[in-house]
Write a protein that holds these residues in place. Structure first.
Motif, PDB file in Angstrom:
ATOM      1  N   VAL A   1      -5.310  90.786  21.400  1.00 19.76           N
ATOM      2  CA  VAL A   1      -3.812  90.073  20.979  1.00 19.76           C
ATOM      3  C   VAL A   1      -3.444  89.743  22.184  1.00 19.76           C
ATOM      4  O   VAL A   1      -2.966  88.912  22.628  1.00 19.76           O
ATOM      5  CB  VAL A   1      -2.785  90.514  20.448  1.00 19.76           C
ATOM      6  CG1 VAL A   1      -1.426  89.694  20.173  1.00 19.76           C
ATOM      7  CG2 VAL A   1      -2.909  91.176  18.618  1.00 19.76           C
ATOM      8  N   HIS A   2      -3.075  90.792  23.297  1.00 20.86           N
ATOM      9  CA  HIS A   2      -2.395  90.635  24.554  1.00 20.86           C
ATOM     10  C   HIS A   2      -3.125  89.678  25.655  1.00 20.86           C
ATOM     11  O   HIS A   2      -2.739  89.172  26.264  1.00 20.86           O
ATOM     12  CB  HIS A   2      -3.061  91.712  24.883  1.00 20.86           C
ATOM     13  CG  HIS A   2      -3.785  91.742  26.072  1.00 20.86           C
ATOM     14  ND1 HIS A   2      -4.654  92.811  24.915  1.00 20.86           N
ATOM     15  CD2 HIS A   2      -4.634  91.424  26.780  1.00 20.86           C
ATOM     16  CE1 HIS A   2      -6.231  93.321  26.204  1.00 20.86           C
ATOM     17  NE2 HIS A   2      -5.816  92.536  26.811  1.00 20.86           N
ATOM     18  N   ALA A   3      -3.945  89.330  24.620  1.00 21.51           N
ATOM     19  CA  ALA A   3      -5.639  88.270  25.423  1.00 21.51           C
ATOM     20  C   ALA A   3      -5.228  87.238  25.276  1.00 21.51           C
ATOM     21  O   ALA A   3      -5.897  86.103  25.966  1.00 21.51           O
ATOM     22  CB  ALA A   3      -6.725  88.486  25.759  1.00 21.51           C
ATOM     23  N   THR A   4      -4.111  86.669  24.258  1.00 25.62           N
ATOM     24  CA  THR A   4      -3.873  85.053  24.242  1.00 25.62           C
ATOM     25  C   THR A   4      -2.483  84.759  24.598  1.00 25.62           C
ATOM     26  O   THR A   4      -2.143  85.494  25.423  1.00 25.62           O
ATOM     27  CB  THR A   4      -3.655  85.474  22.481  1.00 25.62           C
ATOM     28  OG1 THR A   4      -2.660  86.018  22.556  1.00 25.62           O
ATOM     29  CG2 THR A   4      -4.700  86.029  21.549  1.00 25.62           C
ATOM     30  N   PRO A   5      -2.788  83.426  25.089  1.00 29.69           N
ATOM     31  CA  PRO A   5      -1.217  83.044  25.655  1.00 29.69           C
ATOM     32  C   PRO A   5       0.002  83.001  25.146  1.00 29.69           C
ATOM     33  O   PRO A   5       0.718  82.941  25.590  1.00 29.69           O
ATOM     34  CB  PRO A   5      -1.514  81.198  25.381  1.00 29.69           C
ATOM     35  CG  PRO A   5      -3.264  81.329  25.611  1.00 29.69           C
ATOM     36  CD  PRO A   5      -3.711  82.213  24.409  1.00 29.69           C
ATOM     37  N   SER A   6      -0.041  82.907  23.856  1.00 29.05           N
ATOM     38  CA  SER A   6       1.597  83.389  23.346  1.00 29.05           C
ATOM     39  C   SER A   6       1.508  84.683  22.255  1.00 29.05           C
ATOM     40  O   SER A   6       1.152  83.915  21.462  1.00 29.05           O
ATOM     41  CB  SER A   6       1.548  81.894  22.455  1.00 29.05           C
ATOM     42  OG  SER A   6       3.561  82.347  21.613  1.00 29.05           O
ATOM     43  N   LEU A   7       2.368  85.345  21.999  1.00 36.48           N
ATOM     44  CA  LEU A   7       2.618  86.568  20.842  1.00 36.48           C
ATOM     45  C   LEU A   7       2.752  86.128  19.736  1.00 36.48           C
ATOM     46  O   LEU A   7       1.942  86.326  18.846  1.00 36.48           O
ATOM     47  CB  LEU A   7       2.927  87.676  21.722  1.00 36.48           C
ATOM     48  CG  LEU A   7       2.473  88.685  23.005  1.00 36.48           C
ATOM     49  CD1 LEU A   7       3.455  89.330  23.587  1.00 36.48           C
ATOM     50  CD2 LEU A   7       1.003  88.633  22.473  1.00 36.48           C
TER      51      LEU A   7
ATOM     52  N   LEU B   1      -2.849  97.512  15.174  1.00 39.65           N
ATOM     53  CA  LEU B   1      -2.832  96.495  16.174  1.00 39.65           C
ATOM     54  C   LEU B   1      -3.205  97.945  17.183  1.00 39.65           C
ATOM     55  O   LEU B   1      -2.644  98.745  17.447  1.00 39.65           O
ATOM     56  CB  LEU B   1      -1.738  95.900  16.293  1.00 39.65           C
ATOM     57  CG  LEU B   1      -0.782  95.698  17.771  1.00 39.65           C
ATOM     58  CD1 LEU B   1      -2.040  93.574  17.669  1.00 39.65           C
ATOM     59  CD2 LEU B   1      -0.387  95.004  18.454  1.00 39.65           C
ATOM     60  N   VAL B   2      -4.257  97.656  18.098  1.00 42.03           N
ATOM     61  CA  VAL B   2      -4.981  98.769  19.091  1.00 42.03           C
ATOM     62  C   VAL B   2      -4.533  98.036  20.241  1.00 42.03           C
ATOM     63  O   VAL B   2      -5.502  96.817  20.281  1.00 42.03           O
ATOM     64  CB  VAL B   2      -6.403  99.079  18.832  1.00 42.03           C
ATOM     65  CG1 VAL B   2      -6.226  99.974  19.881  1.00 42.03           C
ATOM     66  CG2 VAL B   2      -6.226 100.236  17.307  1.00 42.03           C
ATOM     67  N   GLU B   3      -3.608  98.274  20.977  1.00 45.54           N
ATOM     68  CA  GLU B   3      -3.304  97.935  22.212  1.00 45.54           C
ATOM     69  C   GLU B   3      -2.906  98.604  23.629  1.00 45.54           C
ATOM     70  O   GLU B   3      -2.980  98.956  23.351  1.00 45.54           O
ATOM     71  CB  GLU B   3      -2.565  96.437  22.370  1.00 45.54           C
ATOM     72  CG  GLU B   3      -2.186  95.141  21.389  1.00 45.54           C
ATOM     73  CD  GLU B   3      -3.673  94.340  22.286  1.00 45.54           C
ATOM     74  OE1 GLU B   3      -3.711  94.281  23.322  1.00 45.54           O
ATOM     75  OE2 GLU B   3      -3.937  93.166  21.975  1.00 45.54           O
ATOM     76  N   LEU B   4      -3.271  98.379  25.036  1.00 44.79           N
ATOM     77  CA  LEU B   4      -3.284  99.315  26.035  1.00 44.79           C
ATOM     78  C   LEU B   4      -1.774  98.818  26.249  1.00 44.79           C
ATOM     79  O   LEU B   4      -1.429  97.604  25.934  1.00 44.79           O
ATOM     80  CB  LEU B   4      -4.044  98.650  26.958  1.00 44.79           C
ATOM     81  CG  LEU B   4      -5.470  99.227  27.017  1.00 44.79           C
ATOM     82  CD1 LEU B   4      -6.237  98.506  28.304  1.00 44.79           C
ATOM     83  CD2 LEU B   4      -5.993 100.262  27.061  1.00 44.79           C
ATOM     84  N   THR B   5      -0.725  99.911  26.838  1.00 41.34           N
ATOM     85  CA  THR B   5       0.297  99.859  26.651  1.00 41.34           C
ATOM     86  C   THR B   5       1.239  99.931  28.037  1.00 41.34           C
ATOM     87  O   THR B   5       1.865  99.557  28.022  1.00 41.34           O
ATOM     88  CB  THR B   5       1.311 100.511  24.926  1.00 41.34           C
ATOM     89  OG1 THR B   5       0.804 101.588  25.719  1.00 41.34           O
ATOM     90  CG2 THR B   5       1.131  99.790  24.352  1.00 41.34           C
TER      91      THR B   5
ATOM     92  N   LEU C   1       1.878  94.850  26.987  1.00 39.39           N
ATOM     93  CA  LEU C   1       3.384  95.106  27.238  1.00 39.39           C
ATOM     94  C   LEU C   1       3.296  96.683  27.449  1.00 39.39           C
ATOM     95  O   LEU C   1       2.380  97.417  26.451  1.00 39.39           O
ATOM     96  CB  LEU C   1       3.670  95.108  25.915  1.00 39.39           C
ATOM     97  CG  LEU C   1       3.911  93.070  25.423  1.00 39.39           C
ATOM     98  CD1 LEU C   1       4.209  93.010  24.569  1.00 39.39           C
ATOM     99  CD2 LEU C   1       4.763  92.675  27.143  1.00 39.39           C
ATOM    100  N   PRO C   2       4.324  97.267  27.190  1.00 40.17           N
ATOM    101  CA  PRO C   2       4.754  98.716  26.619  1.00 40.17           C
ATOM    102  C   PRO C   2       5.061  98.755  25.178  1.00 40.17           C
ATOM    103  O   PRO C   2       5.590  97.900  24.635  1.00 40.17           O
ATOM    104  CB  PRO C   2       6.445  99.523  27.761  1.00 40.17           C
ATOM    105  CG  PRO C   2       6.753  98.399  28.191  1.00 40.17           C
ATOM    106  CD  PRO C   2       5.618  96.573  28.183  1.00 40.17           C
ATOM    107  N   MET C   3       4.872  99.664  25.010  1.00 38.28           N
ATOM    108  CA  MET C   3       4.805 100.524  23.164  1.00 38.28           C
ATOM    109  C   MET C   3       6.400 100.276  22.817  1.00 38.28           C
ATOM    110  O   MET C   3       6.393  99.437  22.259  1.00 38.28           O
ATOM    111  CB  MET C   3       4.812 101.790  23.192  1.00 38.28           C
ATOM    112  CG  MET C   3       4.231 102.303  21.419  1.00 38.28           C
ATOM    113  SD  MET C   3       3.855 104.036  21.219  1.00 38.28           S
ATOM    114  CE  MET C   3       2.504 104.609  22.294  1.00 38.28           C
ATOM    115  N   ALA C   4       7.152 100.384  23.333  1.00 44.09           N
ATOM    116  CA  ALA C   4       8.308  99.613  23.519  1.00 44.09           C
ATOM    117  C   ALA C   4       8.567  98.288  23.257  1.00 44.09           C
ATOM    118  O   ALA C   4       9.184  97.979  21.957  1.00 44.09           O
ATOM    119  CB  ALA C   4       9.353 100.279  23.338  1.00 44.09           C
TER     120      ALA C   4
END
Length: 161
Positions: free
Chosen positions: A73-79, A98-102, A133-136
């Motif tokens: 999801v982070h690799a898309t233009p608009s969250l 959702l699994v993302e680096l934070t 993005l950070p987790m928060a």
């Protein structure tokens, strides 16, 4: 994980472990998924660009109980648009995993900075200078997009709350 027969799961990056769909970004992943899981009944393989309307991509009105989106999801233009597209694929009270680096590390930019999508974000109101993005902030964005019961889990000791 064992799921009931009527549960459908969509994985947006690598592999589908349950039934019905595999929606992944790369034809090489599709080829591997077909090799590994093609013998299972009711499996369908194809591409899904979650930044675009799933209904325009052969998903029609199909709904899923669980969607696992791993580092995509982070690799898309608009969250906003991507999360709304994910939401459109979920049944009411469906589950998004959702699994993302934070935690941003400078070496990420060295390794991933040349990939299409890493700097493609256009939602400067959310992401001013980095795709991650950070987790928060993820929690805030998900709640703002109408997701309920947002739970954050980290594998990093003493990580942010």
């Amino acid at each position: 994980m064992i799921l009931q027969k009527n549960v459908k799961v969509l994985i947006t990056k690598n592999v589908l472990y349950v039934k019905v769909n595999v929606a992944i970004l790369n034809m090489a992943f599709i080829k591997e998924a077909k090799r590994r899981f093609g013998q299972r009944p009711r499996m369908r393989f194809g591409l899904l660009d979650i930044s675009k309307n799933p209904g325009d991509q052969d998903f029609g009105d199909e709904k899923f109980d669980i969607i696992v989106a791993s580092d995509i999801v982070h690799a898309t233009p608009s969250l906003h648009e991507s999360l709304q597209n994910i939401k459109s694929l979920l049944v009411p009270d469906g589950l998004l995993m959702l699994v993302e680096l934070t935690n941003v590390a400078s070496w990420f930019d060295l390794v991933f900075g040349m990939l299409e999508g890493w700097w493609a974000f256009t939602d400067k109101d959310i992401r001013q200078d980095h795709a991650l993005l950070p987790m928060a902030k993820w929690r805030e964005v998900l709640l703002n997009e109408g997701f309920k019961n947002v739970v954050s889990v980290s594998d990093v000791p003493a990580a942010e709350p």
